[in-house]
Write a protein that holds these residues in place. Sequence first.
Motif, mmCIF file in Angstrom:
data_model
loop_
_atom_site.group_PDB
_atom_site.id
_atom_site.type_symbol
_atom_site.label_atom_id
_atom_site.label_comp_id
_atom_site.label_asym_id
_atom_site.label_seq_id
_atom_site.Cartn_x
_atom_site.Cartn_y
_atom_site.Cartn_z
ATOM 1 N N ASP A 20 0.828 -1.206 0.000
ATOM 2 C CA ASP A 20 0.000 0.000 0.000
ATOM 3 C C ASP A 20 0.864 1.259 0.000
ATOM 4 O OD1 ASP A 20 -2.271 -1.566 -0.022
ATOM 5 O OD2 ASP A 20 -2.676 -1.320 2.130
ATOM 6 N N GLU A 21 1.926 1.258 0.811
ATOM 7 C CA GLU A 21 2.820 2.419 0.881
ATOM 8 C C GLU A 21 3.543 2.651 -0.438
ATOM 9 O OE1 GLU A 21 4.898 3.992 3.838
ATOM 10 O OE2 GLU A 21 3.621 3.276 5.456
ATOM 11 N N LEU A 22 3.765 1.594 -1.185
ATOM 12 C CA LEU A 22 4.468 1.714 -2.461
ATOM 13 C C LEU A 22 3.502 1.991 -3.608
ATOM 14 C CD1 LEU A 22 7.121 -1.117 -2.079
ATOM 15 C CD2 LEU A 22 7.422 1.342 -1.762
ATOM 16 N N GLY A 23 2.329 2.440 -3.283
ATOM 17 C CA GLY A 23 1.373 2.836 -4.310
ATOM 18 C C GLY A 23 0.528 1.699 -4.835
ATOM 19 N N GLY A 24 0.439 0.623 -4.064
ATOM 20 C CA GLY A 24 -0.418 -0.484 -4.463
ATOM 21 C C GLY A 24 0.217 -1.435 -5.459
ATOM 22 N N ILE A 25 1.558 -1.596 -5.396
ATOM 23 C CA ILE A 25 2.187 -2.577 -6.281
ATOM 24 C C ILE A 25 1.644 -3.956 -5.939
ATOM 25 C CG2 ILE A 25 4.310 -1.220 -6.556
ATOM 26 C CD1 ILE A 25 5.652 -3.414 -4.774
ATOM 27 N N SER A 26 1.774 -4.872 -6.866
ATOM 28 C CA SER A 26 1.228 -6.207 -6.635
ATOM 29 C C SER A 26 2.146 -7.020 -5.726
ATOM 30 C CB SER A 26 1.037 -6.940 -7.960
ATOM 31 O OG SER A 26 2.290 -7.311 -8.506
ATOM 32 N N ARG A 27 1.537 -7.985 -5.067
ATOM 33 C CA ARG A 27 2.293 -8.900 -4.216
ATOM 34 C C ARG A 27 3.329 -9.640 -5.068
ATOM 35 N NH1 ARG A 27 1.411 -11.081 0.868
ATOM 36 N NH2 ARG A 27 -0.437 -9.813 1.053
ATOM 37 N N ARG A 28 2.931 -9.998 -6.273
ATOM 38 C CA ARG A 28 3.838 -10.712 -7.172
ATOM 39 C C ARG A 28 5.084 -9.876 -7.483
ATOM 40 N NH1 ARG A 28 2.398 -13.678 -12.882
ATOM 41 N NH2 ARG A 28 4.516 -14.319 -13.296
ATOM 42 N N THR A 29 4.881 -8.579 -7.734
ATOM 43 C CA THR A 29 6.020 -7.689 -7.992
ATOM 44 C C THR A 29 6.935 -7.640 -6.787
ATOM 45 O OG1 THR A 29 4.804 -6.331 -9.565
ATOM 46 C CG2 THR A 29 6.681 -5.296 -8.470
ATOM 47 N N PHE A 30 6.368 -7.508 -5.590
ATOM 48 C CA PHE A 30 7.185 -7.446 -4.375
ATOM 49 C C PHE A 30 8.031 -8.716 -4.229
ATOM 50 C CE2 PHE A 30 7.833 -8.238 0.153
ATOM 51 C CZ PHE A 30 8.482 -7.072 0.521
ATOM 52 N N TYR A 31 7.420 -9.875 -4.423
ATOM 53 C CA TYR A 31 8.172 -11.120 -4.266
ATOM 54 C C TYR A 31 9.196 -11.298 -5.380
ATOM 55 C CZ TYR A 31 5.623 -12.512 -0.162
ATOM 56 O OH TYR A 31 5.129 -12.564 1.115
ATOM 57 N N ARG A 32 8.908 -10.755 -6.554
ATOM 58 C CA ARG A 32 9.900 -10.771 -7.632
ATOM 59 C C ARG A 32 11.093 -9.908 -7.253
ATOM 60 N NH1 ARG A 32 12.748 -13.279 -11.143
ATOM 61 N NH2 ARG A 32 13.182 -12.133 -13.028
ATOM 62 N N TRP A 33 10.827 -8.739 -6.679
ATOM 63 C CA TRP A 33 11.911 -7.880 -6.202
ATOM 64 C C TRP A 33 12.743 -8.606 -5.151
ATOM 65 C CZ3 TRP A 33 9.048 -2.588 -5.181
ATOM 66 C CH2 TRP A 33 8.734 -2.005 -6.400
#
Length: 70
Positions: A20-33
């Motif tokens: 949410d703090e990162l502007g609503g990026i997807s969970r998938r994107t976060f785990y890819r990062w």
Amino acid sequence: MARDTRTKATELLTVRQVLDELGGISRRTFYRWRELRIAPACIRLPNGELRVRRDVLDEWLEERAEGAAP
């Protein structure tokens, strides 16, 4: 007042809160990062859930600000 600052700095955020703090990026994107080792450092709790310390997230964001010193 110092206690409030220390409590805020050591606040543990859930993955949802970070997204949410990162502007609503997807969970998938976060785990890819995370796979690419470019996500903010996480803490894995004994139950397997991840948390990100508030101060770590703030520092991670600051490092990515345009015009930031290398």
